[in-house]
Design a protein around this motif. Structure first.
Motif, mmCIF file in Angstrom:
data_model
loop_
_atom_site.group_PDB
_atom_site.id
_atom_site.type_symbol
_atom_site.label_atom_id
_atom_site.label_comp_id
_atom_site.label_asym_id
_atom_site.label_seq_id
_atom_site.Cartn_x
_atom_site.Cartn_y
_atom_site.Cartn_z
ATOM 1 N N THR A 21 8.955 -18.216 49.439
ATOM 2 C CA THR A 21 9.729 -19.328 48.210
ATOM 3 C C THR A 21 8.958 -20.372 48.168
ATOM 4 O O THR A 21 8.856 -20.713 46.754
ATOM 5 C CB THR A 21 10.996 -20.003 49.332
ATOM 6 O OG1 THR A 21 11.371 -19.176 49.297
ATOM 7 C CG2 THR A 21 12.257 -20.751 48.489
ATOM 8 N N ARG B 192 16.303 -19.312 40.955
ATOM 9 C CA ARG B 192 14.828 -19.096 42.119
ATOM 10 C C ARG B 192 15.867 -18.461 43.859
ATOM 11 O O ARG B 192 17.189 -18.615 43.860
ATOM 12 C CB ARG B 192 14.233 -20.134 43.187
ATOM 13 C CG ARG B 192 15.185 -20.949 43.059
ATOM 14 C CD ARG B 192 14.410 -22.525 44.053
ATOM 15 N NE ARG B 192 13.797 -23.590 42.811
ATOM 16 C CZ ARG B 192 12.987 -23.866 43.533
ATOM 17 N NH1 ARG B 192 12.282 -24.491 44.588
ATOM 18 N NH2 ARG B 192 11.481 -24.192 42.412
ATOM 19 N N HIS C 10 16.074 -14.684 46.909
ATOM 20 C CA HIS C 10 15.532 -13.932 47.317
ATOM 21 C C HIS C 10 17.161 -13.082 47.826
ATOM 22 O O HIS C 10 17.754 -13.632 48.253
ATOM 23 C CB HIS C 10 15.118 -14.297 48.391
ATOM 24 C CG HIS C 10 16.143 -14.946 50.085
ATOM 25 N ND1 HIS C 10 15.920 -15.997 50.486
ATOM 26 C CD2 HIS C 10 16.292 -14.912 51.299
ATOM 27 C CE1 HIS C 10 16.655 -16.365 50.976
ATOM 28 N NE2 HIS C 10 17.339 -15.065 51.916
ATOM 29 N N ILE D 103 11.292 -12.504 46.018
ATOM 30 C CA ILE D 103 11.374 -13.495 46.277
ATOM 31 C C ILE D 103 11.293 -13.926 45.028
ATOM 32 O O ILE D 103 10.523 -13.051 44.780
ATOM 33 C CB ILE D 103 10.550 -14.162 47.459
ATOM 34 C CG1 ILE D 103 11.010 -13.700 48.899
ATOM 35 C CG2 ILE D 103 10.432 -15.705 46.665
ATOM 36 C CD1 ILE D 103 10.139 -14.224 49.949
ATOM 37 N N GLU E 135 10.854 -16.345 41.247
ATOM 38 C CA GLU E 135 10.749 -17.910 40.714
ATOM 39 C C GLU E 135 11.377 -18.184 39.061
ATOM 40 O O GLU E 135 10.112 -17.076 39.310
ATOM 41 C CB GLU E 135 9.867 -18.783 41.936
ATOM 42 C CG GLU E 135 9.856 -20.193 41.431
ATOM 43 C CD GLU E 135 10.308 -21.091 42.000
ATOM 44 O OE1 GLU E 135 10.726 -22.415 41.626
ATOM 45 O OE2 GLU E 135 11.046 -20.946 42.555
#
Length: 612
Positions: free
Chosen positions: A49, A258, A260, A273, A275
């Motif tokens: 992350t 953002r 997961h 994951i 972003e």
């Protein structure tokens, strides 16, 4: 199988040992694996992350440079040779066209990954293409990008570069490359009128370079998407392979910028994951796909190594458990086989136990107990057999005992009437001997009764040999009350007359001494002054008497009377600790010494015995 398990201590022990070894270790490995797996998962998610966030910052920074390159159009607005003025007014002369070339070249050099630039001027309806350090133009709009009306700038997904409609012969060649395009509307600053459109093709080298630091090729995947689901960049797949991105919708459905989540389909199972990359001219998603196979590779390798080490240990431990179980239960098995032999009546069976632990001690003590019981059985059997034999012999000797006793009493009375007291005394002694000898109701008598019998026997023998025989009997009160088998002294005294002295030729002396030499040891000594025994003969006979097994030898001697007979009966009656010694006297003679450890038989006295 259930009955076999319940009936076997060995199987229970092996199962218990294996369970006590395997279960804790297996549970420990399982717990360790799950804990490590979750720890690695959390670590991967946290680290990736942060990595994705840093990658998004780097990508935005790089794309901002491209955006700034496109904004060079608005530099030096008042300069008539600026790109903005040239677009607005057109290139009417060679000098203006050279300034157009210079401005586009400067823009292309501002970012080294710029492959080519397409420019359309609406004011003069003319298209320009800068590529390979060449600038070519053609009338009309040769390319119309797909731009949102609300946006002034937009990025087109990765695609193969093309000529924007300005082809040969203006450009001698074209090499198609993988690029993404930055499209921007060129607006009139005060009015917002569209003066033209600029498209900049940028090679994906820098995006790949930045992206390469965000994933591990071969085990992880990285993608850049726009909010419409169009693929901007793919790490190792063909951008045109749309059917390979069924998971894209799951990314677009995520509300957060953002995060997961777990994803699984027929081709992939792992973690996504993502972003967001957002700006006024950009709305992308940076997505990293990590399969569980990659995510849990290290915990599995660690678990595999631990499992191999533990497997070796378990094999050793299991082998040791089986060996220990066999060694622990083998003496019990031997003891069970020994008990089976005892049940079949074989009390003389051997038991080979060479262990010194509790089971070994138990087996030895049990074996000693059985041997002791066997000896007691044999002793009682021999004693009973000897007693029955003596009773039989006594019964055989009883020829109308009442008639004989009454006859002796009548003869004694007649002798007394004629004043011959000596004859009366001899007849009384003979009567006592007959009554003592013929009684078969008791196998043991007090030592005092045995001594009275010997005294009567010696009195008769003294009358036979006149004054050539002297005898002496000594005893203490404690010894007189001791229970002894019948007929143990008279045979020894009788042997004196058979093999030792001859009072008719030489005066004879016989001494009988009975006493307690210790609180529980009775000693009987019978000594004479006869010819004694040859030393070799004495040693041979003494060796026989010293053997413990002689107590179980057949009775020998004349008519069953002899030293071995006496010793055997005493050992059967008391214990194997009874000893008999033969010693030659000086200057001549023989002494028989009997030592009897009384133990539990000390002081026993049969109240029913006839005292004489």
């Amino acid at each position: 199988m259930k009955t076999f398990y319940r009936s076997s201590l060995r199987n229970k022990l092996i199962a218990f040992l294996l369970a006590s070894i395997v279960l804790p270790i297996s549970i420990s490995i399982l717990i360790t694996y799950n804990y490590t797996k979750e720890s690695v998962k959390s670590y991967y998610i946290r680290e990736n992350t942060n990595l994705m966030h840093q990658g998004a910052v780097n990508l935005l920074g790089y794309l901002e440079r491209i955006n700034e390159a496109s904004l060079l159009t608005y530099n030096n607005l008042s300069d008539k040779y600026s790109l903005y003025q040239l677009i607005q007014n057109g290139t009417q002369s060679y000098l203006e066209e050279r300034e157009m070339y210079r401005n586009l070249q400067f823009m292309a050099n501002s970012v080294k990954e710029i492959e080519q630039i397409y420019l359309y001027s609406a004011m003069e309806d003319h298209s320009y293409r800068y590529a390979y350090k060449l600038l070519r133009s053609t009338p009309g709009q040769t390319y119309i990008p797909d731009l949102d009306e609300e946006r002034d700038a937009q990025i087109e997904a990765v695609h193969a570069s093309h000529e924007y409609g300005i082809e040969k012969p203006k450009f001698p060649y074209h090499l198609s490359k993988e690029v993404f395009s930055f499209h921007r509307k060129i607006l009139n600053a005060p009015t917002g009128e569209v003066l033209g459109i600029m498209s900049i093709d940028i090679r994906t080298d820098m995006i790949r370079e930045i992206s390469s630091m965000l994933y591990t090729p071969g085990s992880e995947e990285l993608y850049i998407l726009d909010r419409q689901g169009n693929l901007i960049f793919a790490s190792d797949a063909d951008p045109a392979e749309e059917d390979g991105y069924a998971w894209v919708q799951s990314i677009l459905d995520q509300a957060a910028d953002r995060g997961h989540y777990h994803y699984e389909d027929g081709r992939f199972e792992g973690i996504h994951i993502y972003e967001s990359l957002s700006s006024p001219w950009l709305d992308w998603l940076l997505v990293k796909r990590i399969p569980y196979e990659t995510l849990y590779r290290d915990p599995r390798q660690l678990t595999l190594i631990n499992s191999l080490a533990v497997s070796v240990f378990l094999i050793i431990a299991a082998t040791a458990a089986v060996i220990i179980s066999y060694r622990f239960t083998n003496p019990i098995k031997q003891l069970l086989r020994y008990i089976n032999k005892l049940e079949s009546g074989n009390l003389d069976a051997g038991l080979a136990i060479d262990r010194s632990d509790e089971i070994g001690i138990l087996s030895k003590r049990f074996y000693q107990l059985i041997q002791r019981i066997n000896q007691l059985i044999m002793r009682e059997y021999r004693l009973e057999l000897a007693s029955k034999s003596n009773q039989l012999k006594a019964l055989q000797a009883q020829i109308n005992p009442h008639f004989m006793n009454n006859a002796l009493q009548s003869i004694g009375t007649l002798a007394l009437q004629h004043g011959d007291r000596k004859v009366y005394t001899l007849i009384s002694s003979l009567g006592k001997m007959m009554r003592y000898h013929m009684r078969a109701d008791n196998s043991s008598v007090p030592l005092s009764a045995e001594l009275d019998y010997v005294q009567s026997y010696l009195a008769l023998q003294r009358q036979r040999f006149d004054e050539n025989l002297q005898y002496r009997i000594e005893t203490d009160d404690a010894a007189r009350a001791v229970q002894v088998p019948r007929m143990i002294l008279q045979p020894i005294v009788e042997n004196v007359f058979k093999h030792g002295i001859q009072p008719a030729l030489d005066p004879g002396e016989i001494t009988v001494v009975c006493r307690m030499v210790e609180p529980s040891v009775l000693e009987i000594r019978v000594a004479d002054n006869g010819v004694g025994m040859e030393e070799a003969e004495r040693e041979k006979l003494q060796a026989i008497l010293n053997r413990t097994e002689s107590a179980f030898e057949p009775v020998s001697g004349d008519g069953g009377i002899g030293l071995i007979n006496i010793l055997s009966r005493l050992r059967l009656f008391y214990s194997d600790e009874v000893r008999m010694r033969l010693e030659n006297r000086a200057p001549r003679g023989l002494e028989v010494i009997i030592s009897i450890p009384l133990g539990e038989k000390e002081g026993m006295f049969d109240e029913s015995t006839d005292r004489g």
